[in-house]
Design a protein around this motif. Sequence first.
Motif, PDB file in Angstrom:
ATOM      1  N   ALA A 155       0.851  -1.196   0.000  1.00  0.00           N
ATOM      2  CA  ALA A 155       0.000   0.000   0.000  1.00  0.00           C
ATOM      3  C   ALA A 155       0.880   1.237   0.000  1.00  0.00           C
ATOM      4  N   LYS A 156       0.272   2.373  -0.367  1.00  0.00           N
ATOM      5  CA  LYS A 156       1.004   3.639  -0.320  1.00  0.00           C
ATOM      6  C   LYS A 156       0.066   4.767   0.094  1.00  0.00           C
ATOM      7  N   SER A 157       0.662   5.827   0.605  1.00  0.00           N
ATOM      8  CA  SER A 157      -0.125   6.963   1.086  1.00  0.00           C
ATOM      9  C   SER A 157      -0.613   7.808  -0.076  1.00  0.00           C
ATOM     10  N   ARG A 158      -1.498   8.776   0.247  1.00  0.00           N
ATOM     11  CA  ARG A 158      -2.041   9.680  -0.771  1.00  0.00           C
ATOM     12  C   ARG A 158      -1.712  11.135  -0.458  1.00  0.00           C
ATOM     13  N   GLY A 159      -0.585  11.374   0.187  1.00  0.00           N
ATOM     14  CA  GLY A 159      -0.169  12.742   0.413  1.00  0.00           C
ATOM     15  C   GLY A 159      -0.588  13.314   1.754  1.00  0.00           C
ATOM     16  N   VAL A 160      -0.456  14.636   1.873  1.00  0.00           N
ATOM     17  CA  VAL A 160      -0.571  15.340   3.144  1.00  0.00           C
ATOM     18  C   VAL A 160      -1.730  16.331   3.089  1.00  0.00           C
ATOM     19  N   VAL A 161      -2.438  16.476   4.216  1.00  0.00           N
ATOM     20  CA  VAL A 161      -3.510  17.467   4.363  1.00  0.00           C
ATOM     21  C   VAL A 161      -3.267  18.237   5.659  1.00  0.00           C
ATOM     22  N   GLY A 314       3.879 -16.235   9.830  1.00  0.00           N
ATOM     23  CA  GLY A 314       4.460 -14.998   9.308  1.00  0.00           C
ATOM     24  C   GLY A 314       4.403 -14.884   7.800  1.00  0.00           C
ATOM     25  N   LYS A 315       4.867 -15.907   7.103  1.00  0.00           N
ATOM     26  CA  LYS A 315       4.889 -15.864   5.641  1.00  0.00           C
ATOM     27  C   LYS A 315       3.471 -15.774   5.069  1.00  0.00           C
ATOM     28  N   LYS A 316       2.544 -16.496   5.660  1.00  0.00           N
ATOM     29  CA  LYS A 316       1.164 -16.461   5.175  1.00  0.00           C
ATOM     30  C   LYS A 316       0.556 -15.068   5.367  1.00  0.00           C
ATOM     31  N   PHE A 317       0.916 -14.400   6.480  1.00  0.00           N
ATOM     32  CA  PHE A 317       0.377 -13.062   6.716  1.00  0.00           C
ATOM     33  C   PHE A 317       0.929 -12.067   5.699  1.00  0.00           C
ATOM     34  N   VAL A 318       2.214 -12.124   5.404  1.00  0.00           N
ATOM     35  CA  VAL A 318       2.808 -11.220   4.404  1.00  0.00           C
ATOM     36  C   VAL A 318       2.143 -11.431   3.050  1.00  0.00           C
ATOM     37  N   GLU A 319       1.890 -12.669   2.688  1.00  0.00           N
ATOM     38  CA  GLU A 319       1.201 -12.952   1.420  1.00  0.00           C
ATOM     39  C   GLU A 319      -0.230 -12.435   1.460  1.00  0.00           C
ATOM     40  N   PHE A 320      -0.880 -12.554   2.616  1.00  0.00           N
ATOM     41  CA  PHE A 320      -2.251 -12.079   2.760  1.00  0.00           C
ATOM     42  C   PHE A 320      -2.342 -10.570   2.560  1.00  0.00           C
ATOM     43  N   MET A 321      -1.313  -9.822   2.968  1.00  0.00           N
ATOM     44  CA  MET A 321      -1.315  -8.363   2.834  1.00  0.00           C
ATOM     45  C   MET A 321      -1.321  -7.923   1.378  1.00  0.00           C
ATOM     46  N   GLU A 322      -1.083  -8.837   0.450  1.00  0.00           N
ATOM     47  CA  GLU A 322      -1.102  -8.506  -0.978  1.00  0.00           C
ATOM     48  C   GLU A 322      -2.394  -8.933  -1.660  1.00  0.00           C
ATOM     49  N   THR A 323      -3.368  -9.414  -0.908  1.00  0.00           N
ATOM     50  CA  THR A 323      -4.604  -9.902  -1.503  1.00  0.00           C
ATOM     51  C   THR A 323      -5.568  -8.764  -1.818  1.00  0.00           C
ATOM     52  N   ASP A 324      -6.568  -9.062  -2.648  1.00  0.00           N
ATOM     53  CA  ASP A 324      -7.591  -8.066  -2.979  1.00  0.00           C
ATOM     54  C   ASP A 324      -8.376  -7.638  -1.741  1.00  0.00           C
ATOM     55  N   GLU A 325      -8.571  -8.555  -0.808  1.00  0.00           N
ATOM     56  CA  GLU A 325      -9.307  -8.214   0.411  1.00  0.00           C
ATOM     57  C   GLU A 325      -8.591  -7.107   1.186  1.00  0.00           C
ATOM     58  N   VAL A 326      -7.280  -7.237   1.336  1.00  0.00           N
ATOM     59  CA  VAL A 326      -6.515  -6.222   2.062  1.00  0.00           C
ATOM     60  C   VAL A 326      -6.431  -4.933   1.243  1.00  0.00           C
ATOM     61  N   ARG A 327      -6.311  -5.047  -0.071  1.00  0.00           N
ATOM     62  CA  ARG A 327      -6.301  -3.832  -0.904  1.00  0.00           C
ATOM     63  C   ARG A 327      -7.591  -3.036  -0.707  1.00  0.00           C
ATOM     64  N   SER A 328      -8.708  -3.735  -0.638  1.00  0.00           N
ATOM     65  CA  SER A 328      -9.988  -3.046  -0.428  1.00  0.00           C
ATOM     66  C   SER A 328     -10.039  -2.376   0.943  1.00  0.00           C
ATOM     67  N   ILE A 329      -9.503  -3.032   1.951  1.00  0.00           N
ATOM     68  CA  ILE A 329      -9.463  -2.457   3.300  1.00  0.00           C
ATOM     69  C   ILE A 329      -8.649  -1.174   3.313  1.00  0.00           C
ATOM     70  N   TYR A 330      -7.470  -1.230   2.733  1.00  0.00           N
ATOM     71  CA  TYR A 330      -6.603  -0.052   2.743  1.00  0.00           C
ATOM     72  C   TYR A 330      -7.185   1.072   1.891  1.00  0.00           C
ATOM     73  N   LYS A 331      -7.847   0.727   0.808  1.00  0.00           N
ATOM     74  CA  LYS A 331      -8.480   1.759  -0.011  1.00  0.00           C
ATOM     75  C   LYS A 331      -9.604   2.450   0.757  1.00  0.00           C
ATOM     76  N   PHE A 332     -10.384   1.684   1.511  1.00  0.00           N
ATOM     77  CA  PHE A 332     -11.448   2.267   2.328  1.00  0.00           C
ATOM     78  C   PHE A 332     -10.887   3.278   3.317  1.00  0.00           C
ATOM     79  N   HIS A 333      -9.693   3.021   3.816  1.00  0.00           N
ATOM     80  CA  HIS A 333      -9.083   3.898   4.811  1.00  0.00           C
ATOM     81  C   HIS A 333      -8.203   4.989   4.188  1.00  0.00           C
ATOM     82  N   GLY A 334      -8.349   5.217   2.892  1.00  0.00           N
ATOM     83  CA  GLY A 334      -7.691   6.354   2.275  1.00  0.00           C
ATOM     84  C   GLY A 334      -6.290   6.109   1.777  1.00  0.00           C
ATOM     85  N   LEU A 335      -5.867   4.855   1.707  1.00  0.00           N
ATOM     86  CA  LEU A 335      -4.555   4.528   1.159  1.00  0.00           C
ATOM     87  C   LEU A 335      -4.715   3.907  -0.219  1.00  0.00           C
TER      88      LEU A 335
END
Length: 341
Positions: A155-161, A314-335
């Motif tokens: 994930a990545k940030s969307r700048g500063v406010v 540990g390895k399974k969690f790192v792989e999970f952080m790249e899934t569509d489910e986690v992408r949707s979570i981070y997008k909801f939170h503004g990332l």
Amino acid sequence: LRFFRSSRCLFWGQYVGGLTMAEPVVLDWPYEGAQPPPFSEPPVGRAGTLIVPGSNYVLDLHGDLSDAGLVVFSDGNHHMALEMACRAFLRSNPAVRDIFYATAPPGPLIAALDEGGLSIGNMSFAVKPNVFIGPSDVMKRLENSGRVGSARPFAKSRGVVLLVRKGNKRRIKAVDDLLREDVRLACSNPDTEKASFRVYSESLSALLNGAGGDGETLVRHMKGEVGPGRRPRIAHSTSIHHREIPTLLASDAADVAPVYHHLALRYVRIFPDIFEFVPLAGGENAREDFVPGPEHIITTYHAAVLEDEAGEWGKKFVEFMETDEVRSIYKFHGLEPVAAG
């Protein structure tokens, strides 16, 4: 946080630069953890709890360390998204039982990694993470030193406010307002939170230069550097700005603070009667779908397993952080999700 065999100790909420701090406001932060709350009553005043806001009150250590099958150390500014990601991982992997995770600046967590444990006030405990999460430069250093495996971006940030109190009584509209004599600024600490301070100071400096102002003067102001006989109008956090900065504003110790867009979004969602923010970029809906310009420093977040401490999950969690489910979570939170590969 304090660390084993180390004299380094970071105390919350003591340094506010040249400003006089009013009586601190204790914000009613919601419960955060990979598991649902282990209680039905409010924790303050409930039998068996030791929570006293302002003293026995810990916000950035989460979960039951004695029962956790996975331990994660993470930088803290995306804590709200990480919580949902941890809950989703537990739903898919109930055998993990719980996830103990810490959300704090990288410096203290690296010190804890090196020292083998954490101390909170008079309580100390040994803990080693299976997964470490942090921004690109931090993870590269850990990777090069052999402490973590290959760090994978997710994930990545969307700048500063600019975060302000509800109503924005100082009518702050742009970066040049931060240099006004009647405006008190709060910011992450340039010494103890170097990563976030660099993002904020470089982004605001570039924005001000682009508007014809003096970005270098603004950076000096953000550091608390003023001329002889002048009193700084800056309040710095001590160590965990994602908790301290909103408290400084809510306590009327400052009028405005630069923060990541996703942090500001979190604050206005959980404290809608206390905060609002001023976008510094465009987009159809600049408050929710913030589109940063080239002046904004973008932070990319990576996850990696510890070389000798990955554990079963540990390895399974790192792989999970790249899934569509986690992408949707981070997008909801503004990332912004980072595409796989």
